[in-house]
Design a protein around this motif. Structure first.
Motif, PDB file in Angstrom:
ATOM      1  N   ASN A 104       0.859  -0.860  -0.132  1.00  6.94           N
ATOM      2  CA  ASN A 104       0.133   0.119   0.111  1.00  6.94           C
ATOM      3  C   ASN A 104       0.805   1.525   0.071  1.00  6.94           C
ATOM      4  N   HIS A 108      -0.648   4.348  -5.706  1.00  2.96           N
ATOM      5  CA  HIS A 108      -1.480   3.265  -6.862  1.00  2.96           C
ATOM      6  C   HIS A 108      -2.795   3.849  -6.797  1.00  2.96           C
ATOM      7  N   ASP A 110      -7.007   2.651  -6.333  1.00  5.21           N
ATOM      8  CA  ASP A 110      -7.322   1.468  -6.319  1.00  5.21           C
ATOM      9  C   ASP A 110      -8.161   1.340  -6.822  1.00  5.21           C
ATOM     10  N   HIS A 257      -2.838   7.567  -4.518  1.00  3.77           N
ATOM     11  CA  HIS A 257      -1.816   7.524  -3.072  1.00  3.77           C
ATOM     12  C   HIS A 257      -1.038   6.964  -2.573  1.00  3.77           C
ATOM     13  N   ARG A 272     -12.145   1.068   5.514  1.00  3.69           N
ATOM     14  CA  ARG A 272     -11.940   1.291   3.513  1.00  3.69           C
ATOM     15  C   ARG A 272     -13.625   0.998   3.388  1.00  3.69           C
TER      16      ARG A 272
HETATM   17 FE   LIG Z   1      -5.303   2.176  -1.462  1.00  4.42          FE
END
Ligand SMILES: [Fe+2]
Length: 295
Positions: A104, A108, A110, A257, A272
């Motif tokens: 993470n 990237h 999502d 992010h 999330r």
């Molecule tokens: Fe992410």
């Protein structure tokens, strides 16, 4: 609702509004949606967040993803990003959970590796470390606007392949499990995602991108690397330092992010929710022509 701009040309804090008000009130949603389209990253502070409240807010923006196999929260609408193991203790730095946190920390967007990519992700801080663990954002819309016009034209008609196993492979060769590989075959998307609300294009790229359709592998790699470097150049980012009660949502079509590291012995627990893109968000315009025709 007050809108306080935050970052270098994107990002805003919305004040004097709660997630519950946006979930319940059409006018509040319309104003928040307009801010989302304009600023790409929205910050809410001092929220009292429950899982249900976060989901009700998120649903306003579209259909929620069901969490994939291999992630904490699989089969629900929640992704649990946590370093707390089943025994209630912080997991060791070499555990699979910790390695996934490292993945993470690559730039990237999502869900570009999923058959339906994400419009937005909504992330709430439940337990945060004393120091570190920030989330850093860049605007791929601004990055696209700064490119040479000839390159912009080329990217508008170029398509890149995205694969979950590729980004995980940068951390450890077997980090993506056989089950994950089986349900997440590579996906091909246009390299520019144009926002239907304002017509502005954004680079659509991520650590998951590994090849450009029709280019030889070395040249495709080079192009992806150059674009990633241009989008994440020093000075281009907004760094969100989390406080309890913070909720941040971002436009996965127009940003990238990455998580920032924090001391391995400290707990961090984030929740999330992720909203899938729909035709109204420009989804059909990023599919390769062959698939547009076929569907
Ligand atoms: Fe992410």
């Amino acid at each position: 609702m007050d809108i306080i701009p935050l970052g270098p040309g994107f990002g805003a804090e919305l004040r004097s509004v709660t997630l519950a008000e946006i979930a319940a009130d059409d006018a509040a949603y319309t104003a928040a949606r307009a801010a989302f389209e304009e600023y790409s990253v929205l910050v809410f502070r001092g929220q009292e967040v429950s899982d249900e409240g976060q989901l009700a807010f998120s649903r306003r923006f579209g259909p929620p993803e069901v969490t994939k196999v291999g992630s904490l929260g699989t089969g629900t609408h929640f992704v649990i990003l946590s370093t707390i193991g089943e025994d209630g203790k912080v997991v060791p730095a070499d555990s699979r959970l910790a390695l996934r946190n490292r993945a993470n920390q690559l730039w990237h967007t999502d869900s570009s590796f999923k058959p339906i990519p994400a419009l937005t992700s909504v992330l709430s801080a439940r337990i945060i470390p004393e120091r570190g663990g920030e989330t850093e954002y860049v605007s791929t819309r601004l990055a696209f606007a700064h490119l040479d016009p000839a390159l912009r034209e080329k990217l508008e008609i170029s398509f890149a392949w995205h694969d979950y196993a590729h980004s995980r492979g940068k951390i450890a060769p077997d980090l993506a499990s056989p089950e994950e590989r089986a349900v997440l075959p590579p996906q091909c998307w246009r390299m520019v995602w144009r926002n239907p609300a304002n017509g502005r294009g954004a680079l659509y790229l991520a650590s998951h991108a590994y090849a450009v359709e029709g280019m030889d592998p070395a040249a495709g790699d080079r192009l992806i690397d150059e674009l990633m470097a241009a989008a994440t150049a020093p000075g281009a980012s907004y760094v969100h330092a989390w406080k309890r009660g913070d909720v941040v949502m971002w436009d996965n079509r127009a940003t990238m992010h990455r998580g920032r590291p924090w001391p391995a012995n400290e707990a961090r627990h984030m929740v999330r929710t992720t909203i899938s893109a729909t035709a109204a968000d420009g989804l059909e315009t990023i599919r390769p022509p062959s698939r547009q025709a076929a569907e």
